[in-house]
Design a protein around this motif. Sequence first.
Motif, short mmCIF file in Angstrom:
data_model
loop_
_atom_site.label_atom_id
_atom_site.label_comp_id
_atom_site.label_asym_id
_atom_site.label_seq_id
_atom_site.Cartn_x
_atom_site.Cartn_y
_atom_site.Cartn_z
N VAL A 58 0.87 -1.18 0.00
CA VAL A 58 0.00 0.00 0.00
C VAL A 58 0.90 1.22 0.00
O VAL A 58 1.87 1.29 0.76
CB VAL A 58 -0.91 0.04 1.25
N SER A 73 0.87 5.56 0.12
CA SER A 73 0.05 6.74 0.41
C SER A 73 0.97 7.88 0.77
O SER A 73 2.17 7.70 0.99
CB SER A 73 -0.93 6.45 1.55
N ASN A 90 -5.12 -1.87 6.03
CA ASN A 90 -4.02 -1.89 5.07
C ASN A 90 -3.62 -3.29 4.64
O ASN A 90 -3.18 -3.48 3.51
CB ASN A 90 -2.82 -1.13 5.65
N ASP A 145 -6.38 -3.96 2.06
CA ASP A 145 -6.17 -3.17 0.85
C ASP A 145 -4.94 -3.64 0.08
O ASP A 145 -4.93 -3.66 -1.15
CB ASP A 145 -6.02 -1.68 1.20
N GLY A 146 -3.89 -4.00 0.82
CA GLY A 146 -2.69 -4.49 0.17
C GLY A 146 -2.94 -5.76 -0.61
O GLY A 146 -2.42 -5.96 -1.72
N ASN A 185 -4.52 -4.83 -3.79
CA ASN A 185 -3.55 -4.20 -4.70
C ASN A 185 -2.62 -5.21 -5.36
O ASN A 185 -2.28 -5.08 -6.53
CB ASN A 185 -2.70 -3.17 -3.94
#
Length: 246
Positions: free
Chosen positions: A13, A15, A94, A97-98, A101
């Motif tokens: 991730v 940001s 995260n 989300d990772g 991704n």
Amino acid sequence: MLEQYLHHDGPVVTSESGNWYFGRIDEHNGLIYGKFGKTYSDEPTRYDEEEGDFVELDEETTDADYSMFILDFERRIIIFSSTYRVRNSNFITNIQDGYKNIIGEASELRLRLLENDADLQHVLEEYPIYEIDAELRPTNPGPDPAFEELDESMQEMMVERLGITAEQFNGDGINVHEDFIQQVTSMSMSEYGESWRVKYGDDEVLKVVSSESEPATTQIDEEIDGLGALRNYSQELLQNAIAYLD
């Protein structure tokens, strides 16, 4: 796919506030031990004796913080440590989300926090108690007979709320049958209790239960400085987690 994800090189991730990575990953006796954390920018500060003040240095530094975790594929359990910058919500957000991704939209990783819903009265009766935090407020207009002594003290202090902490990590822990402690715990469980939090169990691996809806938490008093040290507590941590699943 999950093993592919755990061994991904580079950030999973990215940001503006920092990137998230997996660190070292070990496998031992069917369990996976790993690290998951973030990098962040920091402006270092030092004390300038000539100025007699704290001053920020010109250059930013990149620092990192990480959680260690134990993953049991068979039981679909992940146990992770909470640090200053890697806590329940951002660990879960995260890591999920990772996965999206890196692996893509074809499959989804979803984590659900376990909660300790043990009854406080049962905990007080059945386990050694090592720490009690309670926030109480005076009864109004009159005290419940069970809380009369403690309530009178609060009225005399003219406080709206009173925070009480009792701890004893040696021997058998706190004597919960002592009159004052009994009043505190009884009052905290009543409508006059604002909140309470109790640490209980054995003196090396402690469970936490509270009045708030918070994730099941186990406290290890020894400092865990690496994955090897974490292995020493893996079975106790897993047994605690399994108990919450029942």
